[in-house]
Design an enzyme around this catalytic site. Structure first.
Site, PDB file in Angstrom:
ATOM      1  N   CYS A   1       0.124   3.982   2.438  1.00  0.00           N
ATOM      2  CA  CYS A   1       0.253   3.572   4.026  1.00  0.00           C
ATOM      3  C   CYS A   1       1.706   3.855   4.505  1.00  0.00           C
ATOM      4  O   CYS A   1       1.786   4.576   5.441  1.00  0.00           O
ATOM      5  CB  CYS A   1       0.281   2.094   4.017  1.00  0.00           C
TER       6      CYS A   1
ATOM      7  N   CYS B   1       0.817  -1.194   0.153  1.00  0.00           N
ATOM      8  CA  CYS B   1       0.061  -0.132   0.099  1.00  0.00           C
ATOM      9  C   CYS B   1       0.780   1.330   0.001  1.00  0.00           C
ATOM     10  O   CYS B   1       1.516   1.594   1.147  1.00  0.00           O
ATOM     11  CB  CYS B   1      -0.802  -0.038   1.318  1.00  0.00           C
TER      12      CYS B   1
END
Length: 323
Positions: free
Chosen positions: A92, A89
């Site tokens: 993230c 991700c």
């Protein structure tokens, strides 16, 4: 559940959804009892009670096996910010370091509980998370607020400080951190503050210019990129014809109505309908019209986490419509 990233309404909407998705009722009586009792005196290592953080324990890796102790039990004493993330991700990787640094600066008032959703899928299911990053605040054994997507640091700091203010008299660790003179707040980035203030007063042109100035200096700043995409969308959606959906349904060849209608559907969180409308329009059009619709749709994708299931499906459907 997931709203376009950066919207003020997103946090409240996600929080409301989580309040019904998380079942921690078995701890309700214990949490209420803990709040009625005075703060426990410090005991020797291994004494009963929720874990008390050491100064170096601002970030905790949590698994399904340790979730009860490290999140639920710990939240009876201090604010726990659950960070649902994954290695693949991109947003993230932008958001997590910000949270970890801020937790380290809090003096033990709160901690970050990191959850790798690939290794611990049941925790993500528990919170009903549909995309990552999703950030959930836990206090007294219950979720109290949440947001998804990579927000700018100033917005995150405001969110954390609001939680600390609301929970100051309920969680002992917050009062202890403040009594020890630990820094809870630090100066905000004035560049983001300028952009956010412009956005809040509805001056979208000024907000866009402020975020673009950040990106001129820091082209890889994902937080500014995400915020800029949200500003552009909000400005466009506010100008959309309020009757666009009815006009688009009545006349599929009305390209402007189709674009406005899709924006209105995204703004009202009818995401799948907005994506489908534009993909169907791509199938019906050709040349410059088709390219205009495609570019509009791709810009809408940028409002969401790339791993959002709705975005991934729409990308596949778009590829099918084009080729």
């Amino acid at each position: 559940m997931t709203q376009p990233r950066g919207s003020a309404a997103k946090s409240a909407a996600l929080s409301a959804a989580l309040s019904g998705a998380v079942d921690l009722s078995a701890l309700k009586a214990r949490a209420e009892s803990a709040q009625r009792q005075p703060a426990p005196a410090a005991g020797p290592p291994g004494a009963d009670g929720p874990p008390k953080p050491a100064s170096g324990n601002a970030v905790i890796d949590v698994t399904e096996a340790t979730f009860q102790a490290e999140v639920v039990e710990r939240s009876l004493r201090q604010l726990v910010i659950v960070d649902l993330w994954a290695e693949w991700c991109g947003p993230c990787k932008q958001l997590s370091p910000v949270l970890e640094r801020m937790a380290g600066e809090s003096g033990g008032a709160w901690v970050v509980a990191k959850v790798d959703v690939d290794a611990n899928p049941r925790i993500a299911q528990l919170f009903g998370a549909q995309s990552i990053p999703t950030i959930v605040a836990i206090a007294g054994g219950q979720p109290v607020d949440a947001f998804s997507g990579a927000l700018p640091e100033p917005e995150i700091r405001k969110w954390i400080n609001a939680l600390l203010d609301a929970l100051r008299d309920k969680l002992p660790a917050i009062a202890e951190a403040e009594a020890g003179g630990a820094p809870v707040e630090e100066p905000e980035d004035p560049r983001f503050t300028e952009a956010e203030e412009a956005f809040e007063r509805g001056d979208f042109a000024a907000a866009q210019a402020a975020y673009e100035r950040i990106l001129d200096v820091e082209p890889a700043n994902e937080l500014a990129k995400n915020a800029l995409a949200q500003v552009k969308f909000t400005a466009r959606a506010e100008k959309a014809d309020p009757d666009a959906r009815a006009k688009a349904d009545a006349d599929p060849s009305d390209l402007a109505a189709q674009l406005d209608a899709a924006d209105l559907e995204i703004a009202s969180n009818d995401v799948e309908a907005g994506f489908k409308r534009l993909i169907d329009t791509v199938r019906r059009t050709a040349g410059e019209d088709r390219n205009k619709v495609r570019e509009h749709l791709v810009a809408l994708f940028d409002l969401f986490d790339p791993a959002d299931d709705r975005v991934m499906k729409a990308r596949r459907d778009l590829a099918s419509a084009l080729f």
